[in-house]
Design an enzyme around this catalytic site. Structure first.
Site, PDB file in Angstrom:
ATOM      1  N   ASP A  18      13.242   4.457 -13.668  1.00  0.00           N
ATOM      2  CA  ASP A  18      12.475   5.646 -13.283  1.00  0.00           C
ATOM      3  C   ASP A  18      13.062   6.369 -12.081  1.00  0.00           C
ATOM      4  OD1 ASP A  18      10.489   7.542 -13.061  1.00  0.00           O
ATOM      5  OD2 ASP A  18       8.832   6.147 -12.947  1.00  0.00           O
TER       6      ASP A  18
ATOM      7  N   GLN B 185      16.559  11.764  -9.280  1.00  0.00           N
ATOM      8  CA  GLN B 185      15.745  11.146  -8.240  1.00  0.00           C
ATOM      9  C   GLN B 185      16.494  10.058  -7.482  1.00  0.00           C
ATOM     10  OE1 GLN B 185      11.784  10.106  -9.624  1.00  0.00           O
ATOM     11  NE2 GLN B 185      11.529  12.096 -10.623  1.00  0.00           N
TER      12      GLN B 185
ATOM     13  N   HIS C 244       6.411  15.645 -21.305  1.00  0.00           N
ATOM     14  CA  HIS C 244       6.269  15.127 -19.948  1.00  0.00           C
ATOM     15  C   HIS C 244       5.026  14.268 -19.799  1.00  0.00           C
ATOM     16  CE1 HIS C 244       5.112  14.946 -15.716  1.00  0.00           C
ATOM     17  NE2 HIS C 244       6.417  14.853 -15.510  1.00  0.00           N
TER      18      HIS C 244
ATOM     19  N   TYR D  63      14.112  16.588 -17.400  1.00  0.00           N
ATOM     20  CA  TYR D  63      13.362  17.844 -17.312  1.00  0.00           C
ATOM     21  C   TYR D  63      13.901  18.813 -16.269  1.00  0.00           C
ATOM     22  CZ  TYR D  63      10.810  15.347 -13.539  1.00  0.00           C
ATOM     23  OH  TYR D  63      10.464  14.637 -12.420  1.00  0.00           O
TER      24      TYR D  63
ATOM     25  N   GLU E 242      -0.276   6.824 -15.893  1.00  0.00           N
ATOM     26  CA  GLU E 242       0.404   6.259 -14.727  1.00  0.00           C
ATOM     27  C   GLU E 242      -0.525   6.168 -13.523  1.00  0.00           C
ATOM     28  OE1 GLU E 242       4.360   6.988 -11.905  1.00  0.00           O
ATOM     29  OE2 GLU E 242       3.868   8.430 -13.482  1.00  0.00           O
TER      30      GLU E 242
ATOM     31  N   HIS F 235       4.962   3.904 -18.657  1.00  0.00           N
ATOM     32  CA  HIS F 235       4.054   3.355 -17.643  1.00  0.00           C
ATOM     33  C   HIS F 235       2.855   2.664 -18.304  1.00  0.00           C
ATOM     34  CE1 HIS F 235       6.461   5.156 -14.557  1.00  0.00           C
ATOM     35  NE2 HIS F 235       6.195   6.382 -14.960  1.00  0.00           N
TER      36      HIS F 235
END
Length: 460
Positions: free
Chosen positions: A324, A65, A209, A125, A239, A273
């Protein structure tokens, strides 16, 4: 085996406070031996150029990400929330190759070192080929992350993720989640293979997950495989409000209550979270011994909401930090976001401070996260203490926000007054991995990160 070494620091953060004239011994395994305050600097010791502070573990990372950071800050429809952000993020996830992932992770891990992290827990993942088929080596993407970490010199805890369902009532994944598909056996075998590789600074745990993506049978299957093995178990939880409402509809319980009542998490578990909680859920998590991983920069960026920080701190639940989605990549920013979010929400100051025992907000937050760093990474201990890996930061006393402060206020200045990076050097296992004076020595190798970004998003 490394050669043993000795360092000398005029100030070092030991046992939750600054201590003076500290002689720090590193053994041949790269771990701390004796740490002795009030010493003279012997001729064979390396004198460090500034105050010495423990690094922190980054307990929650999705390295891929990093290639999406800064690309979701526009709103061209009436509604924009976590779920619309996720759909756009999937568009990037579906295109990344192993070579590109290595380039992205290499850039990220260098930035995390610069941000004061020396270990990163990769909630991993993104496993399979772009079409969902398996690579010849099903861990190709995991090895890309491991190679990037090894080249940078940061510690890595890989957490292969069990991801089997698109939602609480969904029997399978969506088409755009095809690269993530795993079951308990796959995750356990992946973790076993990674640990068996015995690579330096690399270890593995497991992850689920979320409750929506790993149903009760999945969780129990993985628990049966893990058994009493001492390794970290991570899960996203609570979250988003929509996740809470979906869990209530599917199970009759809120997410953390459901997890605690049905699956008996213990101290190995890390609840990532944990944003939306009730006092009763906090009590249940505290009683279980599980820890939480807070990701303030990402939680702000995604509009998740504010956690009940006073509640978690008040019951002594272990806390660690994660970056994150990597819109922020240093722990000073994360701690600042964590406290400032609470101040804005509660309209109070110094929310995390505890006048009776620790009046410094920065010290209480830092010490909570340092104390909570080892377990998420599957390590026995963390910080400047005998037997811990010899990871540490050397601060620049002349940095903006630190210059002129008395010793007792250095931590407060670091978290709440610095405007630029105040870290001069970063050591991992007793070896210098980053020197601010030689920052140019850590470039993007062969421009691979820039080439990857151009391939994914086009030229500027």
């Amino acid at each position: 085996m490394k050669a043993a070494a000795r360092f000398f620091a005029e100030l070092a953060w030991i046992d939750g406070r600054w201590q003076r004239d500290v002689l720090l011994h590193v053994d041949a395994c790269g771990q701390w031996g004796q740490l002795l305050p009030d010493q003279a600097c012997p001729p064979d010791a390396q004198r460090l150029a500034g105050p010495v502070l423990p690094s922190l573990v980054n307990a929650h990372s999705h390295a891929f990400q990093r290639a999406f950071a800064g690309l979701a800050e526009r709103r061209e429809t009436e509604q924009d929330d976590f779920w619309s952000w996720r759909d756009r993020m999937y568009g990037v996830a579906l295109r990344i190759t192993p070579a590109q992932l290595k380039a992205i992770a290499g850039q990220l891990y260098r930035e995390l070192l610069q941000g004061g992290y020396t270990q990163v827990c990769e909630f991993h993942y993104l496993h399979h080929c772009e079409d969902g088929s398996r690579y010849d080596d099903e861990l190709a993407m995991a090895w890309a992350l491991a190679e990037a970490a090894e080249e940078v010199g940061i510690g890595l805890t890989l957490l292969p993720v069990l991801y089997a369902h698109a939602g609480f009532a969904q029997p399978a994944l969506r088409a755009d989640q095809r690269r993530f598909a795993t079951d308990a056996a796959w995750v356990w075998q992946a973790s076993q293979r990674i640990n068996a590789a015995a690579r330096p600074l690399l270890n593995a745990g497991v992850a689920l997950h979320s409750l929506r993506a790993a149903h009760a049978s999945d969780i129990r299957s993985l628990q049966a495989l893990v058994g009493d093995t001492d390794l970290p178990i991570h899960i996203h939880i609570s979250e988003q409000q929509a996740e809470v409402q979906d869990c209530l509809a599917a199970t009759g319980q809120r997410p953390m209550a459901y997890l605690c009542n049905e699956f008996a998490p213990d101290a190995r578990w890390q609840l990532v979270h944990a944003t939306h909680s009730t006092p009763q859920e906090i009590e249940q998590v505290a009683a279980s011994g599980a820890g939480i991983v807070i990701c303030p920069g990402t939680e702000a960026n995604l509009g998740d909401g504010l956690c009940d920080l006073p509640g978690w701190l008040g019951l002594g639940v272990p806390i660690s930090l994660g970056s994150d989605s990597h819109v922020t990549r240093d722990w000073v920013q994360e701690l600042r976001w964590l406290e400032y979010g609470q101040r804005l929400g509660l309209q109070q100051r110094n929310v995390a401070a505890q006048p009776q025992s620790e009046p410094s907000t920065a010290v209480r937050l830092f010490e909570a996260c340092r104390a909570g760093s080892a377990v998420p990474a599957g390590l026995p201990r963390w910080g400047l203490q005998p037997g811990a890996r010899a990871d540490f930061l050397v601060l620049d006393r002349l940095a903006s926000g630190l210059q002129g402060l008395p010793d007792a206020a250095l931590m407060d200045g670091l978290v709440f007054a610095t405007q630029t990076n105040a870290i001069a050097q970063v050591y991992v296992s007793g070896q210098c991995r980053l020197d601010l004076g030689a920052a140019a020595a850590m470039p993007d190798p062969a421009g691979s990160f820039l080439a990857t970004m151009q391939a994914l998003h086009g030229k500027a």
